[in-house]
Design an enzyme around this catalytic site. Sequence first.
Site, short mmCIF file in Angstrom:
data_model
loop_
_atom_site.label_atom_id
_atom_site.label_comp_id
_atom_site.label_asym_id
_atom_site.label_seq_id
_atom_site.Cartn_x
_atom_site.Cartn_y
_atom_site.Cartn_z
N GLU A 114 -29.96 -7.62 27.84
CA GLU A 114 -29.02 -8.72 28.10
C GLU A 114 -29.12 -9.14 29.54
O GLU A 114 -29.54 -8.37 30.40
CB GLU A 114 -27.57 -8.24 27.86
CG GLU A 114 -27.24 -8.02 26.43
CD GLU A 114 -25.91 -7.28 26.27
OE1 GLU A 114 -25.17 -7.13 27.26
OE2 GLU A 114 -25.64 -6.85 25.15
N LYS A 116 -27.64 -9.72 33.13
CA LYS A 116 -26.56 -9.08 33.88
C LYS A 116 -25.84 -10.17 34.65
O LYS A 116 -26.35 -10.70 35.63
CB LYS A 116 -27.13 -8.03 34.82
CG LYS A 116 -26.07 -7.20 35.51
CD LYS A 116 -26.72 -6.01 36.20
CE LYS A 116 -25.70 -5.09 36.84
NZ LYS A 116 -24.73 -5.73 37.69
N ASP A 118 -23.32 -12.00 37.05
CA ASP A 118 -22.80 -11.59 38.35
C ASP A 118 -21.41 -12.17 38.56
O ASP A 118 -21.25 -13.29 39.03
CB ASP A 118 -23.76 -12.08 39.45
CG ASP A 118 -23.54 -11.34 40.74
OD1 ASP A 118 -22.78 -10.34 40.74
OD2 ASP A 118 -24.11 -11.75 41.76
N TYR A 234 -18.16 -13.88 29.42
CA TYR A 234 -19.23 -13.45 28.53
C TYR A 234 -18.94 -12.04 28.05
O TYR A 234 -18.86 -11.11 28.86
CB TYR A 234 -20.58 -13.48 29.25
CG TYR A 234 -21.13 -14.87 29.37
CD1 TYR A 234 -21.87 -15.42 28.34
CD2 TYR A 234 -20.87 -15.64 30.50
CE1 TYR A 234 -22.36 -16.71 28.42
CE2 TYR A 234 -21.35 -16.94 30.59
CZ TYR A 234 -22.09 -17.46 29.55
OH TYR A 234 -22.55 -18.74 29.65
N LYS A 323 -32.23 -4.49 38.43
CA LYS A 323 -31.77 -5.56 39.33
C LYS A 323 -32.97 -6.29 39.92
O LYS A 323 -33.92 -5.65 40.38
CB LYS A 323 -30.96 -4.94 40.47
CG LYS A 323 -29.67 -4.32 39.99
CD LYS A 323 -28.49 -5.13 40.49
CE LYS A 323 -27.42 -4.21 41.01
NZ LYS A 323 -26.48 -4.86 41.85
N CYS A 417 -29.58 -19.52 80.08
CA CYS A 417 -28.62 -19.87 79.05
C CYS A 417 -28.87 -21.31 78.59
O CYS A 417 -28.96 -22.22 79.41
CB CYS A 417 -27.20 -19.74 79.60
SG CYS A 417 -25.96 -20.36 78.44
N CYS A 420 -25.55 -23.39 79.82
CA CYS A 420 -25.14 -23.60 81.21
C CYS A 420 -26.25 -23.26 82.20
O CYS A 420 -26.06 -23.33 83.40
CB CYS A 420 -23.88 -22.79 81.51
SG CYS A 420 -24.21 -21.03 81.63
N CYS A 435 -25.36 -14.22 78.63
CA CYS A 435 -25.16 -15.18 79.71
C CYS A 435 -23.97 -14.68 80.52
O CYS A 435 -22.86 -14.59 79.99
CB CYS A 435 -24.88 -16.57 79.15
SG CYS A 435 -24.19 -17.68 80.40
N CYS A 441 -19.33 -21.07 81.23
CA CYS A 441 -20.25 -21.43 80.15
C CYS A 441 -19.44 -21.97 78.96
O CYS A 441 -18.67 -21.23 78.34
CB CYS A 441 -21.06 -20.19 79.76
SG CYS A 441 -22.23 -20.47 78.44
S1 IVH Z 1 -22.65 -3.20 30.11
C1 IVH Z 1 -20.88 1.25 30.88
N1 IVH Z 1 -23.65 -5.61 30.11
O1 IVH Z 1 -22.57 -4.90 35.50
C2 IVH Z 1 -21.07 -0.07 31.55
N2 IVH Z 1 -22.55 -4.88 32.07
O2 IVH Z 1 -22.75 -1.77 36.74
C3 IVH Z 1 -21.18 -1.13 30.52
N3 IVH Z 1 -22.43 -6.57 33.84
O3 IVH Z 1 -19.48 -3.31 35.64
C4 IVH Z 1 -21.53 -2.40 31.16
N4 IVH Z 1 -23.47 -8.16 32.74
O4 IVH Z 1 -19.49 -5.80 35.41
C5 IVH Z 1 -22.99 -4.69 30.83
N5 IVH Z 1 -24.56 -7.72 29.92
C6 IVH Z 1 -23.90 -6.82 30.63
C7 IVH Z 1 -23.44 -7.08 31.93
C8 IVH Z 1 -22.76 -6.07 32.63
C9 IVH Z 1 -22.87 -7.83 33.87
C10 IVH Z 1 -21.75 -5.89 34.96
C11 IVH Z 1 -20.48 -5.21 34.60
C12 IVH Z 1 -20.61 -3.78 34.98
C13 IVH Z 1 -21.80 -3.79 35.88
C14 IVH Z 1 -22.64 -2.55 35.64
#
Ligand code: IVH
Length: 679
Positions: A114, A116, A118, A234, A323, A417, A420, A435, A441
């Site tokens: 999936e 991740k 932010d 989400y 990441k 500087c 000045c 400076c 200044c």
């Molecule tokens: S699963 C047991 N799925 O990433 C943890 N986390 O460090 C289950 N996050 O705190 C999390 N997208 O805030 C999961 N598709 C996704 C995610 C997701 C973002 C975040 C979430 C979590 C952190 C994981």
Amino acid sequence: MTDAQAQTTIQELSQKVSYYNEQYYQAHSSEISDYEFDMLLNKLIDLEKQFPQFALPDSPTLRVGGGITKDFVTLTHKRPMLSLSNTYNETELKEFDERIKKLLGDVPYEYICELKFDGVAMSLIYENSLLTNAVTRGDGEQGDDVTTNIKTIRTIPLSIHHQALPQSFEVRGEVVMPHDSFDKINDEIAKENEQREKEGRKLLTFLANPRNATSGTVKMQDSSVVAKRNLMFYGYDFLVDNQVFASHEQSLLALKEAKFNISADYEKCKNIAEVIDFINRWETKRYDLPMDTDGIVVKINDYAQREILGFTSKSPRWAIAYKYKAENAATILASVTFQVGRTGAVTPVANLKPVKLAGTTVKRATLHNANEITRLDLHEGDTVFVQKAGEIIPQVMSVDLSKRPQGVFPIKFVENCPECHTKLIRKEGEVAFICPNEKGCPPQIKGKLEHFISRKAMNIDSLGEKTVETFFATGLVRSVADLYKIKKEDILKFDGFKETSANNILAGIEASKQKPFKNVLFGLGIRFIGETVAEKLTDFFKTIENLQKASLEELTTAPEIGEKIAQSLIEYFKDTDNLALIEDLKNAGLQFTAQNEDKPQLSNKLEGKTFVISGVFAHYERDALKDVIESHGGKVLSGVSGKLNYLLAGENAGGSKLEKAEKLGVQVISESHFLEMIG
Ligand code: IVH
């Protein structure tokens, strides 16, 4: 209207509005005009006001917000909200896969990959098919109840109408702010600031990035503001006491049917090679998404297999987060300019040929100091790689030497500087060029003025940066003491200033005279005298006179005051101009004596205990945490030493502090442990 009529009408209207809402936000279509929709909604709002007893628990009016939360209640998560272990490379990903293979024995398994997202993790609690609580992750054990705000998010169902889901369950997911909402808010802030600037009011700060903006938004007091910010949710996790589904994918499909917003961009992978392929495909594709993502989450699909794998103390063994590295971009260095700050330190800034980086256009990047220019061996016209540190301030990381034009000269740090023209100096053991023309200044004087009026010093929020600039440029204000001599006529002479704004400015200046001594001392901008040190000094010496006459030895007897700070104070008070400034400020009526500060004393549970605070906390801002410790009789120190009792470590606590604490045997405690200590 009779009660019975009201009840039926409310029910009918609620149903209609919910239906149109769903059509609009999920199917992106509408059978009625916006105007007709607003009429229906307003009618429902009015009726609910008149007959609150009939308002439905999942009323669509909750989407508009209006509910105010003064203090967010802390709730304990039924199941802790863990985090994921992170990796940045394929090797570790393969090692993760090897571990899974070993732990599961020789059986087939599948991953779900999936995006991740932010944003901010959120737990949604449904009871009797109604959304009853929305709770932030907090420290993983306890979070804040932000239900009223979360109910305004249109992609979160307020009630469940789906056969396959039990009556009570929990859905976890990420609340995010889409880029267009983020940009819109910053545009509005820019507009609002133009107006404020004219009126001499305090300027609003821009939102730094969508993640911070989301976390600020979910904790706002007024839910109607949250409603306007178009947050999204989400879902990525379905939890229930007795699991009804056999796999993660089944859960996702059921949640989708129950109208949760589930990203369509997940994929099932049969092996780690397919996972890596997914990761590679999304590396750049993710920038086309309407919101920020910072990686990929890889999860075992089958719930029975997840159970076999189990958890470590911090995270599940059945999942890992990959990441992406901060995005890099190559561009051309157009020039280097040098900026002078309040303290006289000169910072080089790279001016770049504009380049797109992680969603924004970058034109400038920091080069920190002279050593950095040497490290990069930076030449005119070089092709440089820029990267966003923490996704906010871009930095020049390296130079592409193969692209260096012929015959170009190395970038030289200025000797004088840029403002000045005074010859710069570099003190022994320090990296910054300074400076030394502190009093003549312009950017240094202006910087001192800005520091003096800033929130943590005198907090004169009726004066904005631009106004100070105008006052300074025209010679009306040359030192902080001049602020207290301004008359209304002086302000009215400037374009765009009217009676009200002038009164506002003067009232702000007047009010600052009541700010405690510690703020004044901090506001003077003496080298090394930060907020905490200023407080330590005023607590100990009580008056400016005592401080002025203290010798180096006497100064260092004050708690936490070392030689460097003491020396800086001695130097400051040696200067007759500084003494004259203090005299002027005294005559203007500023506070130079510490009042017995009436901090409420709640208990003496922490009597005699010392703390160092590091990191970010779920329940408190750092300043507030300090107050809490002091109100229970404890003391807050700034550095870890053998004498320290506790290092209170939040999220992202400083690695060196943690290491030092461990080495010296100082107890490291978490926020929840601390909360237990104070009961
Ligand atoms: S699963 C047991 N799925 O990433 C943890 N986390 O460090 C289950 N996050 O705190 C999390 N997208 O805030 C999961 N598709 C996704 C995610 C997701 C973002 C975040 C979430 C979590 C952190 C994981």
